[in-house]
Design an enzyme around this catalytic site. Structure first.
Site, short mmCIF file in Angstrom:
data_model
loop_
_atom_site.label_atom_id
_atom_site.label_comp_id
_atom_site.label_asym_id
_atom_site.label_seq_id
_atom_site.Cartn_x
_atom_site.Cartn_y
_atom_site.Cartn_z
N ASN A 153 0.80 -1.24 0.00
CA ASN A 153 0.00 0.00 0.00
C ASN A 153 0.83 1.28 0.00
O ASN A 153 0.51 2.22 -0.72
CB ASN A 153 -1.00 -0.01 1.16
CG ASN A 153 -0.34 -0.03 2.50
OD1 ASN A 153 0.75 -0.59 2.66
ND2 ASN A 153 -0.96 0.57 3.47
N LYS A 176 11.17 -9.38 1.56
CA LYS A 176 10.23 -9.98 0.59
C LYS A 176 9.11 -8.95 0.41
O LYS A 176 8.14 -8.94 1.17
CB LYS A 176 9.68 -11.31 1.12
CG LYS A 176 9.23 -12.30 0.05
CD LYS A 176 8.23 -11.78 -0.95
CE LYS A 176 6.80 -11.85 -0.45
NZ LYS A 176 5.84 -11.22 -1.43
N GLY A 229 1.10 -6.63 7.02
CA GLY A 229 0.11 -7.20 6.10
C GLY A 229 -1.17 -7.54 6.85
O GLY A 229 -1.46 -6.97 7.92
N GLU A 251 2.57 -6.15 12.14
CA GLU A 251 1.82 -4.90 11.98
C GLU A 251 0.67 -5.20 11.05
O GLU A 251 0.87 -5.37 9.84
CB GLU A 251 2.73 -3.81 11.40
CG GLU A 251 3.85 -3.39 12.32
CD GLU A 251 3.35 -2.73 13.59
OE1 GLU A 251 2.21 -2.23 13.61
OE2 GLU A 251 4.10 -2.73 14.58
N CYS A 285 -3.72 0.76 6.26
CA CYS A 285 -4.04 0.05 7.50
C CYS A 285 -4.82 0.97 8.41
O CYS A 285 -5.62 0.53 9.22
CB CYS A 285 -2.77 -0.43 8.18
SG CYS A 285 -1.58 0.88 8.46
N GLU A 451 6.36 -0.05 15.30
CA GLU A 451 7.34 0.29 14.27
C GLU A 451 7.55 1.80 14.30
O GLU A 451 6.75 2.54 14.85
CB GLU A 451 6.82 -0.12 12.90
CG GLU A 451 6.78 -1.62 12.76
CD GLU A 451 7.04 -2.06 11.34
OE1 GLU A 451 6.21 -1.78 10.48
OE2 GLU A 451 8.08 -2.71 11.10
#
Ligand code: NAD
Length: 475
Positions: A153, A176, A229, A251, A285, A451
């Site tokens: 996103n 990744k 994700g 997260e 999110c 984070e």
């Protein structure tokens, strides 16, 4: 040999196609055309990247945190220098407006500059001891190899939030990125090497979540998995990496509410609600997917929203599958009694565009009220007072962000203290974050880690307690 329109992995500083030789087509969300081919990696490719990281990490950890910070600052400055190229890549792979892509690139730069400075701090504690002549202090230790799995996103900040603190703390990493945003991830990896980050310290492995992503989670030599994700994927990652007791930072999603009280500045509340619900096609999110409005201003606020929605330029969602999933959820909501006030339909144009959609009349426990859609959809709810608003906000499996619009300090403080969320905003949007402030949620939005901020350093390092016992006789 890798062609320019083929995105290979970055392993030990070298471009490497997938061992299988397979590629995935990456399509443009604006019109569905092919943008490039991406390495379709599997366990063998992940193992090579993890081995490269493992081999490179000891020398990296031997450097001082100041040296690592200095290199990471170079990377941040290089990202800033190339912000136009990076933003162009993000625009192509996500279909978002260039202004947003530029702002996100700048946010990734800011994260880099903030973390680089932490190389001169990386504070521990020096404290008192129970024994005489003993000194007690703490040191931060790297974990080793970090697996960094990210969503599409806001692709550059998503990687920056993980890679900068992971590397500053002395880890090597295997990233990744989402299969939907390989171009910006490739550029990030290349610029890291151009800035002087040694080969093997930041590897990038592309591919599908269930293949490359799962292989990274299952790799026994990965010490930490940091994931951004969906809650569904996060649950599987927690279980899988948890079996070998690896550290896992999650997260996850949100069903974030924006509350509008009867003493709010309605124009300001509508402006923030529109931005929080519909910018980035609602693929945040922290998007405001629930709008909780006091009875006394409900009709006026709804009118303000509807006139704002009429002026929006719809952005595409990331894939055909995502658009179909959202349309199915809308059909289900309408069948369950909800009313579509705006949007609700696929736009007649190429690509994956859903008109910004506003609903009302959904029950708080209906799937549309509880499930994260990750699209340009928001639902209005009517409440009598603050207590009812807080109860409704908390009636959710998620707890990422929440906002309140009010002129009352009492209401603002009450909301901030009581509501179940990791981030609270007063008189602003549900989205937006600061590089020096911890970000994360409660309930199914995460597992307690934060984070960004100095809090991110706790994800990527372990604490070691050191006891120094002096012998006064030897003084
Ligand atoms: P997703 O869970 O489908 O994929 C996220 C990443 O995980 C991708 O790189 C994907 O390839 C990979 N993946 C998928 N299955 C995997 C598996 N079995 N093993 C390992 N990796 C796997 O999510 P998405 O659709 O990319 O992103 C949307 C979600 O991300 C939303 O829920 C959103 O709220 C969340 N998100 C959270 C934050 C946050 O900071 N809390 C930020 C951005 C996005």
């Amino acid at each position: 040999m890798v062609a320019a329109d083929e995105i290979a992995n970055l392993v030990g500083g070298e471009a490497a196609p997938a061992a299988s030789g397979e590629w995935l087509d990456k399509l443009r969300p604006t019109d569905g055309s092919v943008l490039c081919r991406v390495a379709r990696s599997g366990a063998e490719d992940v193992a090579a990247a993890v081995a490269a990281a493992r081999a490179a990490q000891p020398e990296w950890a031997e450097r001082t945190a100041v040296e690592r910070g200095d290199l990471l600052r170079e990377l941040a400055l290089l990202l800033r220098e190339r912000r136009d190229v990076l933003a162009d890549a993000v625009v192509e792979e996500t279909g978002k407006p260039r202004t947003l892509a530029l702002a996100e690139t700048d946010a990734a730069v800011e994260m880099g500059l903030f973390v680089a400075g932490e190389g001169r701090r990386l504070y521990g504690r020096t404290t008192t001891a129970s024994m005489r002549h003993r000194t007690v202090l703490t040191l931060r230790q790297p974990l080793g190899v970090a697996g960094l799995i990210t969503s599409f996103n806001t692709p550059l900040p998503n990687i920056a939030w993980k890679a900068f603190p992971a590397l500053l703390c002395g880890n090597a990493a295997v990233a990744k990125p989402s299969e939907h945003t390989p171009v910006s991830a490739r550029l990030f990896g290349e610029l890291a090497h151009e800035a002087g980050v040694p080969p093997g310290i930041l590897n990038v492995v592309h591919g599908l979540g269930g293949e490359a992503g799962a292989a990274l989670v299952e790799n026994e030599d990965v010490d930490l998995v940091s994931f951004t994700g969906s809650a569904e994927t996060g649950r599987w990652i927690n279980q899988t990496a948890g079996r070998r007791l690896a550290k896992v930072c999650l997260e996850l999603g949100g069903k974030n509410a924006l509350v509008v009280c009867d003493d709010a500045d309605l124009a300001n509340a509508a402006r923030w609600a529109l931005a929080s619900a519909f910018s980035n096609a609602g693929q945040r999110c922290a998007s405001a997917s629930r709008l909780v409005v006091f009875d006394g201003v409900y009709d006026a606020f709804r009118e303000a929203l509807l006139s704002g929605i009429a002026g929006l330029d719809p952005e595409p969602v990331i894939s055909e599958a995502s658009l179909e999933r959202i349309l199915a959820a809308l059909a289900d909501a309408v069948a369950g009694g909800a009313t579509v006030l705006a949007g609700g339909e696929r736009l007649e144009r190429p690509g994956w565009h859903l008109a910004p959609t506003l609903l009302e009349g959904a029950a708080p426990d209906a799937p549309i009220s509880c499930t994260e859609l990750f699209g340009p959809v928001s639902v209005l709810y009517r409440v009598r007072d603050l207590n009812e608003a807080i109860a409704l906000v908390d009636d959710s499996p998620y707890g990422l962000t929440a906002a309140i619009h009010t002129g009352s300090l009492h209401r603002a403080m009450r909301f901030a203290e009581k509501v179940q969320a990791g981030v609270v905003v007063v008189n602003g949007g549900t989205h937006g974050s600061e590089p020096h402030m911890g970000f994360g949620g409660v309930k199914q939005s995460g597992t307690g880690w934060r984070e960004a901020g100095v809090e991110a350093l706790d994800v990527y390092s372990d604490w070691k307690a050191v006891n120094l016992v002096a012998d006064p006789a030897l003084a």
